[in-house]
Design a protein around this motif. Structure first.
Motif, short mmCIF file in Angstrom:
data_model
loop_
_atom_site.label_atom_id
_atom_site.label_comp_id
_atom_site.label_asym_id
_atom_site.label_seq_id
_atom_site.Cartn_x
_atom_site.Cartn_y
_atom_site.Cartn_z
N PHE A 1 1.62 1.24 14.22
CA PHE A 1 2.99 0.74 13.48
C PHE A 1 2.55 0.20 12.13
CE2 PHE A 1 5.05 1.06 17.53
CZ PHE A 1 6.20 1.74 17.21
N THR A 2 1.24 -0.32 11.98
CA THR A 2 0.83 -0.60 10.75
C THR A 2 0.70 0.79 9.75
OG1 THR A 2 -0.64 -2.22 11.52
CG2 THR A 2 -1.22 -1.67 9.35
N GLY A 3 0.44 1.53 10.29
CA GLY A 3 0.25 3.04 9.42
C GLY A 3 1.66 3.62 9.34
N ILE B 1 0.73 -1.10 0.03
CA ILE B 1 -0.08 0.05 -0.06
C ILE B 1 0.85 1.33 -0.07
CG2 ILE B 1 -1.38 1.40 1.40
CD1 ILE B 1 -2.87 -1.30 2.16
N GLY B 2 1.95 1.34 0.84
CA GLY B 2 2.77 2.59 1.05
C GLY B 2 3.43 2.51 -0.35
N THR C 1 7.44 3.18 4.22
CA THR C 1 7.76 2.83 2.84
C THR C 1 7.73 3.93 1.63
OG1 THR C 1 6.53 0.43 3.43
CG2 THR C 1 6.94 0.90 1.10
N GLN C 2 6.68 4.73 1.79
CA GLN C 2 6.32 5.93 0.87
C GLN C 2 7.49 6.73 0.76
OE1 GLN C 2 3.25 8.78 1.13
NE2 GLN C 2 2.39 7.77 -0.50
N LEU D 1 1.07 10.07 2.28
CA LEU D 1 0.98 9.80 3.64
C LEU D 1 1.84 10.98 4.49
CD1 LEU D 1 1.44 6.04 3.12
CD2 LEU D 1 -0.72 7.50 3.46
N SER D 2 2.69 11.73 3.90
CA SER D 2 3.30 12.58 4.60
C SER D 2 2.45 13.60 5.34
CB SER D 2 4.39 13.20 4.04
OG SER D 2 3.74 14.14 3.06
#
Length: 185
Positions: A128-130, A79-80, A136-137, A87-88
């Motif tokens: 930590f999932t988020g 996803i990332g 990753t992004q 997501l920043s």
């Protein structure tokens, strides 16, 4: 814990002054110390329900935590890597949530509340999932910027920091899931 915290702070703040070899060595020392910590946590989770009548370890919480961590980490990494959402914009939320989680864990050291511990563990898993998707992004964006540059010492150092952040995400995700799956109440 203090050694691990010192190594993470030292790597993040001193990365510009360290050589790539020194940064890699610090990451290896951190990984080894974290391996010892996780080993103790896994041992405690496996033997927490052992009795003289049933001395065998309970591997199920560890197996559940491991496979759930692998699935969540893999899904959030995809996803990332693929999402078009920036997501920043959640970065300040993630930092506030990390501070809140740390404070809640400190408070619960004194309260010793199993219900609060369960809530902290669930929140830690979500956080930590988020963070996995966000980190990753960030790494993907760094890699895209680096495509046009020569592979330098700075890029080697940034790759070590990227590995460190994802490593901390997966370890913390595993530990919080282990806490969830090890609750016997």
């Amino acid at each position: 814990f203090i050694v691990q915290l010192g190594l993470v702070i030292g790597l993040n703040w001193g990365i510009r002054r360290l050589s790539p070899g020194a940064a890699a060595a610090m990451f290896m020392v951190y990984s080894a110390s974290m391996g010892l910590t996780v080993g103790v946590a896994v041992f405690a989770a496996m033997y927490s329900g052992a009795t003289p009548l049933d001395p065998l370890p309970d591997i199920m919480p560890v197996a559940k935590a491991f496979f759930t961590t692998a699935a969540l980490f893999g899904a959030m990494t995809v996803i990332g890597f693929t999402t078009k959402v920036d997501l920043s914009k959640f970065s300040s939320f993630f930092m506030m949530a990390l501070i809140g989680l740390f404070i809640a864990m400190l408070v619960n050291m004194f309260l010793q509340s199993s219900v609060f511990d369960l809530a902290i563990s669930a929140f830690g898993v979500l956080l930590f999932t988020g963070l996995t998707a966000w980190d990753t992004q960030k790494i993907k964006e760094m890699a895209q910027m680096a495509e046009f540059q020569e592979y330098s010492d700075d890029m080697r150092k940034m790759s070590i920091l990227g590995a460190l952040t994802l490593y901390m995400d997966v370890i913390n995700l595993f530990l919080f899931l282990l806490r969830l799956f090890s609750h016997r109440d």
